[in-house]
Design a protein around this motif. Structure first.
Motif, PDB file in Angstrom:
ATOM      1  N   ASP A   1       3.898   9.273  -3.945  1.00  0.00           N
ATOM      2  CA  ASP A   1       3.981  10.672  -3.518  1.00  0.00           C
ATOM      3  C   ASP A   1       2.657  11.399  -3.732  1.00  0.00           C
ATOM      4  OD1 ASP A   1       3.980  10.573  -6.224  1.00  0.00           O
ATOM      5  OD2 ASP A   1       5.720  11.905  -6.518  1.00  0.00           O
ATOM      6  N   ARG A   2       1.559  10.694  -3.600  1.00  0.00           N
ATOM      7  CA  ARG A   2       0.250  11.340  -3.762  1.00  0.00           C
ATOM      8  C   ARG A   2       0.057  12.459  -2.739  1.00  0.00           C
ATOM      9  NH1 ARG A   2      -4.107   6.408  -4.156  1.00  0.00           N
ATOM     10  NH2 ARG A   2      -3.121   5.218  -5.828  1.00  0.00           N
ATOM     11  N   ASN A   3      -0.687  13.448  -3.139  1.00  0.00           N
ATOM     12  CA  ASN A   3      -1.031  14.547  -2.231  1.00  0.00           C
ATOM     13  C   ASN A   3      -2.445  14.300  -1.696  1.00  0.00           C
ATOM     14  OD1 ASN A   3      -1.008  16.929  -0.810  1.00  0.00           O
ATOM     15  ND2 ASN A   3      -1.514  18.218  -2.576  1.00  0.00           N
ATOM     16  N   ASP A   4      -2.575  13.292  -0.832  1.00  0.00           N
ATOM     17  CA  ASP A   4      -3.878  12.878  -0.306  1.00  0.00           C
ATOM     18  C   ASP A   4      -3.721  12.617   1.194  1.00  0.00           C
ATOM     19  OD1 ASP A   4      -6.270  11.795   0.360  1.00  0.00           O
ATOM     20  OD2 ASP A   4      -6.236  10.180  -1.122  1.00  0.00           O
TER      21      ASP A   4
ATOM     22  N   ALA B   1       0.832  -1.200   0.000  1.00  0.00           N
ATOM     23  CA  ALA B   1       0.000   0.000   0.000  1.00  0.00           C
ATOM     24  C   ALA B   1       0.873   1.259   0.000  1.00  0.00           C
ATOM     25  CB  ALA B   1      -0.919  -0.002   1.210  1.00  0.00           C
ATOM     26  N   TRP B   2       1.961   1.219   0.792  1.00  0.00           N
ATOM     27  CA  TRP B   2       2.873   2.377   0.802  1.00  0.00           C
ATOM     28  C   TRP B   2       3.508   2.564  -0.577  1.00  0.00           C
ATOM     29  CZ3 TRP B   2       2.790   6.176   4.010  1.00  0.00           C
ATOM     30  CH2 TRP B   2       2.410   5.989   5.333  1.00  0.00           C
ATOM     31  N   GLU B   3       3.848   1.459  -1.231  1.00  0.00           N
ATOM     32  CA  GLU B   3       4.439   1.577  -2.573  1.00  0.00           C
ATOM     33  C   GLU B   3       3.437   2.178  -3.556  1.00  0.00           C
ATOM     34  OE1 GLU B   3       5.668  -2.298  -3.660  1.00  0.00           O
ATOM     35  OE2 GLU B   3       7.252  -2.463  -2.134  1.00  0.00           O
ATOM     36  N   LEU B   4       2.186   1.716  -3.479  1.00  0.00           N
ATOM     37  CA  LEU B   4       1.162   2.220  -4.397  1.00  0.00           C
ATOM     38  C   LEU B   4       0.822   3.678  -4.096  1.00  0.00           C
ATOM     39  CD1 LEU B   4      -1.222  -0.873  -4.401  1.00  0.00           C
ATOM     40  CD2 LEU B   4       0.157  -0.066  -6.317  1.00  0.00           C
TER      41      LEU B   4
END
Length: 737
Positions: A183-186, A177-180
């Protein structure tokens, strides 16, 4: 709030983007129904959401629009899931999947699989099925190249394993999950992921690694004011701090949790409380009861040893002059044994007192849970009764009758459990009240009309005309006996007959003995099973039928008849039918005239409000659903209603507004209904005040009367009985028959 709620929002956003592309070509009416039902669901207006979604499904079916059929079933599934009706939720999610597959729209299919995963993963018996659905989403999204849809099911699987304390299985999914996430801004998704990771490290006893994740989650929720997520994070963080001994920081975190938790709107908080109350853990009681049993066994062993020692003492006494030393040893041993027995007796007394305390706690628990269960049932039964009277819902009359039957069945089940508990605690006492046997039996027959039609049975009621009119007895307890016996006959008979007979046996000037028989031509009961059916939680099993129930009906009948001084008799042959019979001696009321009784029997309980008069009723109830139900029922008879949700406001309203009657809920936060009534009586002694309560009436009747209330209505109630109490207490110049 279910664990996958936040991640379900991801699929809502994804389908919303596709919906924006579809609206251009969709029917405007269908889109307005979808928008309305979705808005109601987000604002926890479940009744309106379900009504709009059902209409959306109906209209989209006519238009052969599977896209909106999917949306309607999805909203229905979410609403029923929030209301803990998992069967309906699962059925609607399955229908949504079928609609999505017909549209061949990948995003909808992925969302449908994810919703089914949420339903099954919440039940420990079907957790693996839920995980299989999540994996189905992952595999399908991977095959379609929709990597943005993989993150949600991966986190859901990790979440499910964490809830089931399978930390080793959860970790690979957390890493992925961390890999997926990248660097999203969520901040919402990142705070959830950080919270789950912190829970993982707490679960494997590495609190030092968990703490940074919780602190990161707290920073994110504070930045975006994520109230609901903040409540979850601070709750978990306070537990971690407390386990480390950082009590001051734990207290501050707990304060933040309480602060955020208080900001969650009232509907959600009520739903959480109701769901939580049902999960009351009685394991501690069972453990203590087992300890008491073991101590009793130990006492028996000590007594047995004492007998053996006493025998040795007798033998030693015979050879006293020969073996003096042996006598001394026996005396020492005897003293030790007496001391040990004394200590064990003290422990036994303590165990007995503890068992009595636990029994009292159990009684209080049943009293509390009855209130918590009856309060939502009041809303279900009341709203269903109102909807049944709405002619515009004629097409749904069968469904509404089924809903009301299910709610009435649940209420009867609750009453059976409470009845058995009260009997075990010797709290049931018979009352001596006027008894109209003819009307009571007719009411019982009428109450089984729905079941009779469902099983295609015929009911034959035979009442001996020689039965006196002026009997005295306990109509409530007698009704419970007959309802259980008739219900039992109805349940085990299909396309057959049920006979209800009341026969006069013996009579003199003061007493009359009546024989009751409940007979059916159903399955019958095998000879070797005719004793065990009167034991608690015992039921017959058949290879051809599957009957549901608690197995409490006949045990309750047996115990109630003991109060009447009677015994239940059974004659049955397998495949032919069964006959239950009992005889009760009733006292006659010599002061009642037959003409007066007949006049009372012929009076119809239909009233109308006198025209041109103000009919103001104040409804005081802290439950919003109960407020709506009570108000609508009263407005059907032309009453004008005002509503408030606590005792303080009620007192001020009574001071300033001339109400004709007050309906006062007994249990409310702050000032209770009893205290509010006492304060009102200080300045207004004439206004009728009727108590509304879901608590057993025997437990609170004296308190209600002493507080100054005029009458009592027990929730959930029958509408006709409700009106009778209202008209009985409202000023006479306001009504006409």
């Amino acid at each position: 709030m279910k664990k996958n709620y936040f991640l379900f929002l991801f699929f809502l956003l994804t389908t919303a983007l596709f919906h924006a592309q579809q609206v251009n070509n969709a029917d405007t009416y269908l889109d307005s129904l979808y928008t309305s039902s979705s808005s109601h669901h987000k604002n926890y207006k479940y009744k309106e959401a379900i009504e709009s979604a059902l209409l959306l499904i109906e209209e989209s079916g006519k238009a052969k629009n599977d896209y909106y059929r999917y949306q309607g079933h999805k909203i229905l599934g979410g609403s029923y899931n929030d209301l803990n009706d998992t069967l309906r939720a699962k059925r609607n999610y399955e229908d949504a999947l079928a609609s999505a597959q017909r549209t061949e729209i990948d995003t909808l299919i992925l969302g449908a699989y994810n919703n089914l995963g949420n339903i099954y993963s919440e039940d420990t018996n079907t957790t693996q099925i839920g995980i299989d659905y999540y994996n189905l989403v992952i595999n399908l999204a991977t095959r379609l190249g929709k990597t943005e849809n993989i993150f949600t099911p991966v986190v859901n699987i990790a979440w499910t394993y964490l809830d089931n304390r399978q930390y080793k299985k959860a970790w690979p999914y957390l890493e992925r999950a961390w890999e997926l996430f990248g660097d999203r801004n969520d901040n919402l998704s990142r705070s959830q992921l950080a919270t789950l990771t912190g829970r993982y490290y707490v679960g494997i006893n590495e609190p030092a690694k968990a703490k940074p994740y919780f602190e990161e989650a707290i920073q994110l929720v504070e930045e975006d004011s994520l109230i609901l997520q903040a409540s979850v994070v601070y709750d978990e963080y306070s537990k971690l701090l407390y386990s480390e001994g950082n009590f001051e920081e734990a207290f501050l975190a707990l304060e933040k949790f309480q602060d955020y938790n208080s900001q969650i709107f009232e509907q959600e908080r009520i739903r959480q409380i109701e769901a939580t109350n049902i999960k009351f853990d009685v394991s501690e009681y069972q453990k203590n009861l087992e300890i008491a049993r073991n101590e009793q066994l130990f006492k028996d062993e000590v007594i047995e040893k004492s007998r053996e020692k006493m025998l040795i003492m007798v033998i030693s006494s015979i050879v006293l002059f020969i073996i003096l030393l042996a006598l001394v040893r026996i005396m020492i041993s005897r003293r030790k044994l007496i001391k040990e027995l004394s200590n064990k007796n003290e422990q036994l007394i303590q165990a007995k007192e503890e068992a009595e305390r636990l029994s009292l706690l159990k009684t209080k628990f049943f009293s509390t849970i009855s209130h918590e269960l009856r309060t939502p049932l009041y809303g279900v039964i009341g709203l269903t009764s109102i909807l049944l009277e709405d002619k515009s819902l004629k097409n749904h009359e069968t469904d509404l009758k089924s809903l009301k039957f299910s709610a009435d069945y649940l209420l009867a089940l609750i009453n059976d459990v409470l009845q058995m508990n009260k009997m075990e605690s010797n709290l049931v006492k018979l009352e001596n009240l006027p008894l109209n046997l003819k009307e009571l039996l007719k009411s019982i027959v009428k109450s089984f009309e729905f079941t009779r039609l469902q099983n295609k049975n015929n009911i034959h009621l035979n009442i001996d005309p020689a039965i006196p009119f002026n009997l005295i007895g306990d109509p409530v307890r007698l009704s419970q006996v007959l309802m259980n016996l008739v219900g039992n006959a109805m349940k085990f008979t299909e396309r057959g007959n049920i006979w209800i007979n009341a026969e006069m046996r013996n009579a003199d000037k003061e007493y009359a003995s009546i024989l009751f028989k409940i007979k059916d031509d159903g399955l019958g009961i095998p000879q070797n099973k005719q004793q065990i059916i009167f034991e608690e939680f015992s039921q017959l099993k058949s290879a051809n039928y599957n009957y549901q129930g608690t197995g409490l009906g006949l045990p309750i009948v047996k115990k109630l008849l003991l109060l009447f001084g009677s015994e239940i008799q059974l004659e049955s042959e397998e495949g032919v039918g069964s006959e239950f019979s009992f005889e009760i001696e009733f006292k006659k009321d010599l002061n009642v005239q037959e003409e007066l009784v007949q006049d009372i029997m012929n009076i119809e309980t239909s009233f109308t409000i006198a025209e041109g008069l103000e009919k103001n009723i104040l409804i005081v109830d802290d439950n919003r659903i109960n407020q709506v139900v009570t108000k609508r029922i009263l407005e059907q008879k032309g009453f004008k209603c005002d509503i408030c949700d606590n005792g303080t406001i009620a007192i001020e309203k009574v001071k300033s507004i001339p109400f004709d009657l007050v309906l006062m809920d007994v249990n409310m936060p702050g000032i209770s209904g009893l205290e509010a009534t006492r304060l009102i009586r200080e300045f207004n002694s004439s206004i009728p005040i009727v108590a509304l309560t879901a608590v057993e009436i025997e437990e609170i009747r004296d308190e209600i009367i002493q507080a100054g209330m005029n009458d009592i209505i027990v929730k959930p109630y029958d509408t006709s009985v409700f009106y009778q109490v209202i008209y009985r207490n409202i000023p006479a110049d306001l009504v006409s028959t």
